[in-house]
Design a protein around this motif. Sequence first.
Motif, mmCIF file in Angstrom:
data_model
loop_
_atom_site.group_PDB
_atom_site.id
_atom_site.type_symbol
_atom_site.label_atom_id
_atom_site.label_comp_id
_atom_site.label_asym_id
_atom_site.label_seq_id
_atom_site.Cartn_x
_atom_site.Cartn_y
_atom_site.Cartn_z
ATOM 1 N N ASP A 205 0.880 -1.288 -0.063
ATOM 2 C CA ASP A 205 -0.005 -0.116 0.051
ATOM 3 C C ASP A 205 0.893 1.119 0.042
ATOM 4 O O ASP A 205 0.425 2.090 -0.496
ATOM 5 C CB ASP A 205 -1.042 -0.149 1.200
ATOM 6 N N SER A 206 2.198 1.265 0.726
ATOM 7 C CA SER A 206 2.892 2.304 0.912
ATOM 8 C C SER A 206 3.461 2.507 -0.503
ATOM 9 O O SER A 206 3.608 4.022 -1.003
ATOM 10 C CB SER A 206 3.812 2.129 1.639
ATOM 11 N N ILE A 207 3.768 1.640 -1.505
ATOM 12 C CA ILE A 207 4.364 1.815 -2.690
ATOM 13 C C ILE A 207 3.212 2.260 -3.733
ATOM 14 O O ILE A 207 3.525 3.297 -4.555
ATOM 15 C CB ILE A 207 4.869 0.323 -3.328
ATOM 16 N N LEU A 208 2.087 1.860 -3.795
ATOM 17 C CA LEU A 208 0.957 2.390 -4.392
ATOM 18 C C LEU A 208 0.587 3.634 -4.118
ATOM 19 O O LEU A 208 0.250 4.619 -5.033
ATOM 20 C CB LEU A 208 -0.229 1.355 -4.346
ATOM 21 N N LYS A 209 0.404 4.078 -2.917
ATOM 22 C CA LYS A 209 0.092 5.415 -2.539
ATOM 23 C C LYS A 209 1.063 6.504 -2.929
ATOM 24 O O LYS A 209 0.557 7.375 -3.594
ATOM 25 C CB LYS A 209 -0.098 5.434 -0.963
ATOM 26 N N GLU A 210 2.312 6.193 -2.827
ATOM 27 C CA GLU A 210 3.366 7.048 -3.391
ATOM 28 C C GLU A 210 3.172 7.311 -4.819
ATOM 29 O O GLU A 210 3.590 8.327 -5.295
ATOM 30 C CB GLU A 210 4.690 6.617 -2.831
ATOM 31 N N ALA A 211 3.083 6.143 -5.636
ATOM 32 C CA ALA A 211 2.959 6.156 -7.107
ATOM 33 C C ALA A 211 1.775 7.180 -7.626
ATOM 34 O O ALA A 211 1.900 7.838 -8.308
ATOM 35 C CB ALA A 211 2.675 4.864 -7.555
ATOM 36 N N VAL A 212 0.797 6.869 -6.687
ATOM 37 C CA VAL A 212 -0.612 7.514 -7.085
ATOM 38 C C VAL A 212 -0.472 9.088 -6.808
ATOM 39 O O VAL A 212 -0.838 9.886 -7.553
ATOM 40 C CB VAL A 212 -1.818 6.943 -6.266
ATOM 41 N N VAL A 213 0.330 9.334 -5.743
ATOM 42 C CA VAL A 213 0.330 10.823 -5.174
ATOM 43 C C VAL A 213 1.208 11.538 -6.262
ATOM 44 O O VAL A 213 0.984 12.791 -6.496
ATOM 45 C CB VAL A 213 0.958 11.017 -3.888
#
Length: 256
Positions: A205-213
């Motif tokens: 989730d941390s990787i995906l959230k940073e990519a989305v941001v």
Amino acid sequence: MSLIPGRTLEALRYELAQAERARDAALAEVSRLMTALDVAPVGLVIESSQRGMVLRNRAASVGGHSELIVQDSVDRMMALARVGQAAEERVTLAGPPVRVLMVRAFPLPEEGALATIDDVTERYRLDSVRTDFVSNISHELKTPVGALALLAETMADCDDRATVQRLAERMIDEAQRAARTIDDLLELSQIELGGRGEYVQSPVDSILKEAVVRHRLTAESVGVDLELDDPGPLMVVCDRLQVLSAVSNLIDNAVK
């Protein structure tokens, strides 16, 4: 009865022995020279107009079907060198693995010629990595730089102090994101140049959230909604920077 006086015979024997010692020393020197040339990483071919090929060291033989391709290049470059013209040619061998050789020829006195065969595969690989690195920087920095431009345009047309403050904070975030992207790319370039990535257990989730941001503002500017479903407590052992870069590229391409 001897026709050669004893003293003269002794002198001839001495001179003969001296000549044999000189010959043995010369042969030993040639042997040492050939041994040194055979361990040289660069192929060497020397030809004389009267005697043909005089020397060819071990590195000058690439072996297999590629031998004919390299020899053809050597022959053409040597022909130019024998008439006094230095020449060079790059030869790419399909492999596998792919190899890149640089064949160079230089004129020698009395219409002789010297050819060198240099394996420049690693040099061209590094050049390719550098080219890809520059391309990656351009691609990765488009998102934060584009976001900064949009924020600046919005701020220029806004008179509300609270909104300006909020936009300024977003600009700071985007500038920091650009700096992190540069750091990520620099580390990635070190990995591509032969370094080892750092494999750690990372939350998905941390990787995906940073990519989305990284892409949310750009997506909003073109009317694309980015939604992230909670993947739960999933963990993955990976090189986080490379996975983040890959996911970020996917989102960027999807938005476009």
